[in-house]
Design a protein around this motif. Structure first.
Motif, PDB file in Angstrom:
ATOM      1  N   ASP A   1      33.433  29.014  47.344  1.00 33.41           N
ATOM      2  CA  ASP A   1      34.236  27.797  47.526  1.00 33.41           C
ATOM      3  C   ASP A   1      35.643  28.133  48.014  1.00 33.41           C
ATOM      4  OD1 ASP A   1      34.705  25.083  47.564  1.00 33.41           O
ATOM      5  OD2 ASP A   1      35.272  24.957  45.443  1.00 33.41           O
ATOM      6  N   ALA A   2      35.725  28.977  49.051  1.00 33.89           N
ATOM      7  CA  ALA A   2      37.023  29.366  49.614  1.00 33.89           C
ATOM      8  C   ALA A   2      37.568  28.231  50.478  1.00 33.89           C
ATOM      9  CB  ALA A   2      36.881  30.639  50.437  1.00 33.89           C
ATOM     10  N   LYS A   3      38.804  27.869  50.252  1.00 34.10           N
ATOM     11  CA  LYS A   3      39.383  26.785  51.047  1.00 34.10           C
ATOM     12  C   LYS A   3      40.899  26.878  51.122  1.00 34.10           C
ATOM     13  CE  LYS A   3      37.743  23.556  48.350  1.00 34.10           C
ATOM     14  NZ  LYS A   3      37.426  22.222  47.752  1.00 34.10           N
ATOM     15  N   ILE A   4      41.428  26.260  52.152  1.00 36.36           N
ATOM     16  CA  ILE A   4      42.859  25.969  52.253  1.00 36.36           C
ATOM     17  C   ILE A   4      42.987  24.478  52.010  1.00 36.36           C
ATOM     18  CG2 ILE A   4      44.913  25.998  53.697  1.00 36.36           C
ATOM     19  CD1 ILE A   4      43.869  28.773  53.017  1.00 36.36           C
ATOM     20  N   THR A   5      43.774  24.110  51.046  1.00 39.16           N
ATOM     21  CA  THR A   5      43.870  22.707  50.664  1.00 39.16           C
ATOM     22  C   THR A   5      45.315  22.343  50.366  1.00 39.16           C
ATOM     23  OG1 THR A   5      42.912  21.038  49.176  1.00 39.16           O
ATOM     24  CG2 THR A   5      43.466  23.170  48.204  1.00 39.16           C
ATOM     25  N   ALA A   6      45.566  21.077  50.160  1.00 40.36           N
ATOM     26  CA  ALA A   6      46.925  20.627  49.858  1.00 40.36           C
ATOM     27  C   ALA A   6      47.411  21.274  48.563  1.00 40.36           C
ATOM     28  CB  ALA A   6      46.952  19.116  49.735  1.00 40.36           C
ATOM     29  N   ARG A   7      48.648  21.735  48.558  1.00 37.66           N
ATOM     30  CA  ARG A   7      49.222  22.277  47.325  1.00 37.66           C
ATOM     31  C   ARG A   7      49.370  21.137  46.320  1.00 37.66           C
ATOM     32  NH1 ARG A   7      54.104  22.590  44.866  1.00 37.66           N
ATOM     33  NH2 ARG A   7      54.397  24.396  43.487  1.00 37.66           N
TER      34      ARG A   7
ATOM     35  N   ILE B   1      42.629  28.774  47.813  1.00 35.87           N
ATOM     36  CA  ILE B   1      41.979  28.840  46.508  1.00 35.87           C
ATOM     37  C   ILE B   1      40.531  29.313  46.678  1.00 35.87           C
ATOM     38  CG2 ILE B   1      41.375  26.383  46.581  1.00 35.87           C
ATOM     39  CD1 ILE B   1      41.744  26.389  43.488  1.00 35.87           C
ATOM     40  N   ILE B   2      40.115  30.223  45.812  1.00 32.90           N
ATOM     41  CA  ILE B   2      38.738  30.720  45.785  1.00 32.90           C
ATOM     42  C   ILE B   2      38.308  30.766  44.319  1.00 32.90           C
ATOM     43  CG2 ILE B   2      37.127  32.484  46.593  1.00 32.90           C
ATOM     44  CD1 ILE B   2      39.345  33.598  48.352  1.00 32.90           C
ATOM     45  N   ARG B   3      37.087  30.372  44.055  1.00 35.46           N
ATOM     46  CA  ARG B   3      36.573  30.347  42.690  1.00 35.46           C
ATOM     47  C   ARG B   3      35.603  31.516  42.445  1.00 35.46           C
ATOM     48  NH1 ARG B   3      37.803  25.504  40.290  1.00 35.46           N
ATOM     49  NH2 ARG B   3      38.638  23.936  41.722  1.00 35.46           N
ATOM     50  N   TYR B   4      35.535  31.914  41.182  1.00 35.50           N
ATOM     51  CA  TYR B   4      34.590  32.960  40.794  1.00 35.50           C
ATOM     52  C   TYR B   4      33.843  32.548  39.539  1.00 35.50           C
ATOM     53  CZ  TYR B   4      32.650  37.333  39.046  1.00 35.50           C
ATOM     54  OH  TYR B   4      31.798  38.291  38.583  1.00 35.50           O
ATOM     55  N   THR B   5      32.534  32.739  39.553  1.00 31.62           N
ATOM     56  CA  THR B   5      31.714  32.656  38.345  1.00 31.62           C
ATOM     57  C   THR B   5      30.757  33.838  38.376  1.00 31.62           C
ATOM     58  OG1 THR B   5      29.990  31.289  39.375  1.00 31.62           O
ATOM     59  CG2 THR B   5      31.811  30.129  38.273  1.00 31.62           C
ATOM     60  N   VAL B   6      30.282  34.232  37.224  1.00 35.19           N
ATOM     61  CA  VAL B   6      29.338  35.353  37.152  1.00 35.19           C
ATOM     62  C   VAL B   6      28.085  35.042  37.964  1.00 35.19           C
ATOM     63  CG1 VAL B   6      27.824  36.640  35.599  1.00 35.19           C
ATOM     64  CG2 VAL B   6      30.195  36.209  34.950  1.00 35.19           C
ATOM     65  N   GLU B   7      27.657  33.784  37.940  1.00 35.19           N
ATOM     66  CA  GLU B   7      26.419  33.394  38.623  1.00 35.19           C
ATOM     67  C   GLU B   7      26.569  33.408  40.145  1.00 35.19           C
ATOM     68  OE1 GLU B   7      26.702  32.094  34.596  1.00 35.19           O
ATOM     69  OE2 GLU B   7      27.963  31.491  36.293  1.00 35.19           O
TER      70      GLU B   7
END
Length: 359
Positions: free
Chosen positions: A48-54, A37-43
């Motif tokens: 916050d790239a990570k491999i985490t539990a599904r 999962i990786i998040r995106y915001t304009v700012e």
């Protein structure tokens, strides 16, 4: 390289249970322990790239994806090679198509190298889930959704990119599939989103797929939206035909047909075998007449999930178009499928540099 935080699940699947699940995986029903999962915001951009539990997602009821459908996805596979290594097939092509889909849907573009890295990171963590049986693979589903909490009609400013994975076997059985020609519904129009791999294209195809099932067929074929005259694409796959003169013919890309990576690979592999591939409009009436007159000897669908599926017949209210005996896969279809799967499985020389070793 973007640093990924690795948060392994506290409750991994028991190895014995995992072995049982891998013995005969049904398509898209069993999933691995983790997700990227990786998040995106304009700012902040992508962060916050990570491999985490599904796990289930928690999104606001006003999340824009639920109202305006800003969503795209890809389909790709990881294979257990004959030497025991795990590899994916042409991931950079998926990354490029994903970026193109994002542009068409007004979404933030994920850098192509970050797309490939996210897939690699997940496959490495869950590599014990890659099955090694004949025709089996780890199906990978990268996707992106808009996640801004806002009810105005505009491109969102927040997105989630996620990759999940599931071990799979064959999408169809070993024989030929039957295909219903939809004369009521169309998949895409010029200037629309047909070339983007977005969920809305597939949602719009489901009623036609249901109609095909009612008619006793496995899949549906769509015609062009303007004249309802030319062959375009199936519900989730590209389509190709073998002519009596030895040439392969397939509808040309022009914005309404998905740029299939399997399609592109088969065109190259056919050329390697000295088979000419012609990309030209195919009239449905001419196809039916030609099939029944022996001009078209084989037909097949192609895509990541099904790889290559021979087609026995097309069906429409006015009759049928049968290829060969309608039951037995043709020699060109069988040869191309074996050639492609041998490359994907590491059983033949990768002369085009398509194999991307992960571990």
């Amino acid at each position: 390289m973007t640093p990924f935080l690795i948060e392994k699940t506290a409750t991994p699947t028991d190895p014995v249970k995992r072995t049982e699940l891998l013995a005969s995986p049904s398509f898209g029903r069993v999933f691995t322990d983790h997700m990227a999962i990786i998040r995106y915001t304009v700012e902040k951009g992508w962060h916050d790239a990570k491999i985490t539990a599904r796990r289930p997602l928690s999104i606001d009821p006003a999340s824009t994806v639920l109202h305006y459908g800003q969503e795209i996805f890809e389909g790709m596979k990881a294979y257990c090679e004959k030497d025991g290594h795990v590899a994916t097939f042409r991931p950079e092509a998926n990354a490029a198509r994903f970026a193109a889909s994002a542009r068409r849907m007004g979404m933030a573009e994920l850098p192509e190298d970050l797309f490939v890295q996210a897939v690699d990171e997940l496959v490495r963590v869950d590599q014990d889930w890659v099955p090694s049986g004949d025709g089996q693979s780890l199906y990978l589903r990268p996707f992106m959704i808009s996640n801004e909490v806002f009810l105005g009609v505009k491109p969102a400013t927040e997105y989630l990119f996620i990759v999940i994975a599931c071990p799979v076997g064959a999408y169809f059985g070993s024989g030929c599939v039957s295909v219903w020609v939809s004369e009521t519904y169309t998949r895409a129009a010029i200037g629309g989103t047909g070339e983007a791999k977005c969920g809305g294209n597939y949602a719009g195809s489901l009623v036609a797929q249901a109609e095909a099932k009612e008619k006793g067929c496995d899949q549906v074929l769509f015609l062009d939206a303007r004249e309802r005259r030319f062959v375009e694409e199936m519900g989730g796959m590209n389509v190709m035909f073998v002519r009596k003169d030895g040439k392969i013919v397939t509808p040309p890309l022009g914005g309404t047909i998905l740029r299939g990576i399997t399609r592109n690979s088969l065109i190259q592999l056919a050329a390697d075998q000295g088979i000419e591939v012609v990309e030209e409009p195919i009239e449905i009436d001419e196809l039916f007449a030609g099939a029944n007159a022996g001009k078209y000897t084989e037909a097949f669908a192609c895509g990541t999930a099904a790889v290559l599926s021979p087609i026995g017949k097309f069906v429409r209210p006015s009759g049928e178009a049968v290829f060969g005996d309608g039951v037995t896969p043709g020699p060109v279809s069988q040869m191309l499928k074996k050639t492609l799967t041998d490359v994907q499985g590491g059983r033949s020389n990768d002369v085009h540099g398509w194999i991307h070793r992960v571990s």
